[in-house]
Design an enzyme around this catalytic site. Structure first.
Site, PDB file in Angstrom:
ATOM      1  N   GLU A   1      11.468  30.278 -18.044  1.00 41.71           N
ATOM      2  CA  GLU A   1      12.387  29.239 -18.516  1.00 41.71           C
ATOM      3  C   GLU A   1      11.830  27.869 -18.111  1.00 41.71           C
ATOM      4  O   GLU A   1      11.995  26.883 -18.811  1.00 41.71           O
ATOM      5  CB  GLU A   1      13.756  29.487 -17.876  1.00 41.71           C
TER       6      GLU A   1
ATOM      7  N   ARG B   1      14.290  37.682  -6.083  1.00 41.57           N
ATOM      8  CA  ARG B   1      15.695  38.084  -5.978  1.00 41.57           C
ATOM      9  C   ARG B   1      15.942  39.496  -6.508  1.00 41.57           C
ATOM     10  O   ARG B   1      16.984  40.094  -6.235  1.00 41.57           O
ATOM     11  CB  ARG B   1      16.610  37.061  -6.668  1.00 41.57           C
TER      12      ARG B   1
HETATM   13  P1  5GP Z   1      13.086  34.604 -17.587  1.00 43.32           P
HETATM   14  O1  5GP Z   1      11.674  35.089 -17.470  1.00 43.32           O
HETATM   15  O2  5GP Z   1      13.989  35.689 -18.164  1.00 43.32           O
HETATM   16  O3  5GP Z   1      13.193  33.317 -18.319  1.00 43.32           O
HETATM   17  O4  5GP Z   1      13.614  34.258 -16.132  1.00 43.32           O
HETATM   18  C1  5GP Z   1      14.067  35.250 -15.271  1.00 43.32           C
HETATM   19  C2  5GP Z   1      13.532  35.056 -13.903  1.00 43.32           C
HETATM   20  O5  5GP Z   1      13.776  33.735 -13.465  1.00 43.32           O
HETATM   21  C3  5GP Z   1      14.213  35.993 -12.931  1.00 43.32           C
HETATM   22  O6  5GP Z   1      13.259  36.507 -12.016  1.00 43.32           O
HETATM   23  C4  5GP Z   1      15.235  35.131 -12.219  1.00 43.32           C
HETATM   24  O7  5GP Z   1      15.252  35.379 -10.844  1.00 43.32           O
HETATM   25  C5  5GP Z   1      14.797  33.692 -12.491  1.00 43.32           C
HETATM   26  N1  5GP Z   1      15.887  32.884 -13.034  1.00 43.32           N
HETATM   27  C6  5GP Z   1      15.893  32.174 -14.184  1.00 43.32           C
HETATM   28  N2  5GP Z   1      17.032  31.518 -14.348  1.00 43.32           N
HETATM   29  C7  5GP Z   1      17.792  31.817 -13.287  1.00 43.32           C
HETATM   30  C8  5GP Z   1      19.117  31.433 -12.874  1.00 43.32           C
HETATM   31  O8  5GP Z   1      19.848  30.670 -13.529  1.00 43.32           O
HETATM   32  N3  5GP Z   1      19.568  31.963 -11.706  1.00 43.32           N
HETATM   33  C9  5GP Z   1      18.820  32.807 -10.959  1.00 43.32           C
HETATM   34  N4  5GP Z   1      19.353  33.293  -9.814  1.00 43.32           N
HETATM   35  N5  5GP Z   1      17.571  33.176 -11.303  1.00 43.32           N
HETATM   36  C10 5GP Z   1      17.069  32.686 -12.456  1.00 43.32           C
END
Ligand code: 5GP
Length: 170
Positions: free
Chosen positions: A95, A58
């Site tokens: 996550e 995204r």
């Molecule tokens: P992080 O590594 O910060 O935990 O997760 C970020 C990555 O996971 C980003 O590439 C994002 O696209 C995706 N992501 C995690 N949670 C969400 C969410 O609630 N909505 C969206 N659209 N993407 C998320």
């Protein structure tokens, strides 16, 4: 402009207990889509940027537009096995799960100023891995920007060494 009305909560996606921020209502609305692009561009006002790095997948929605408007090159960071040329890689915690991100080894030149863009900052593992990739090639991360920061997941702590900006915070 307030973008919050265009972000939809999806409960238990992609697994039970997670509330996923769905950005597709914003993307499908011509006005909100255009304004979000303008607002992201506004976050980098007066910054010199050589490369914009978009994060699979995204991050690829707005990053090429930002690069084009900033007169910068566009670089893709992808999940493992997708890039055709020589790559460098970083593993990271998500996550929900773990993964590996890759970047072409010639994507960034030493000393280049780099904007990292993704749709959402959650735990910060993804953005941290991307910044490491940029720095391993000698680039300087001048900003990490996002449509959305989920502040309660404390991703900002993982990228505290880099300037960070987001259009919406939850
Ligand atoms: P992080 O590594 O910060 O935990 O997760 C970020 C990555 O996971 C980003 O590439 C994002 O696209 C995706 N992501 C995690 N949670 C969400 C969410 O609630 N909505 C969206 N659209 N993407 C998320």
């Amino acid at each position: 402009m307030d973008f919050a009305p265009y972000i939809r909560d999806i409960e238990d996606f992609p697994k039970p207990g997670v509330v996923f921020k769905d950005i597709t209502p914003l993307l499908k609305n011509p006005f909100a889509f255009q304004k979000a692009g303008d607002a992201l561009l506004g976050l980098t006002r007066n910054m010199k940027i050589d490369k914009v790095v978009g994060v699979d997948s995204r991050g690829f929605i707005f990053a090429p537009m930002l690069a084009e408007k900033l007169g910068a090159g566009f670089v893709t960071v992808r999940k493992s096995g997708k890039l055709p040329y020589k790559t460098i890689s970083e593993s990271y915690d998500l996550e929900y799960g773990t993964g590996t991100l890759e970047m072409h080894s010639d994507a960034i030149e030493k000393g280049e100023k780099v904007l990292v863009h993704d749709d959402v900052l959650a735990t910060g593992g993804t953005a941290e891995a991307v910044c490491k990739l940029v720095e391993r090639l000698g680039g300087e991360v001048v900003q990490c920007n996002f449509l959305i920061e989920l502040t309660f997941l404390k991703g900002a702590d993982k990228i505290k060494n880099y300037p960070k900006a987001a259009l919406l915070q939850y």
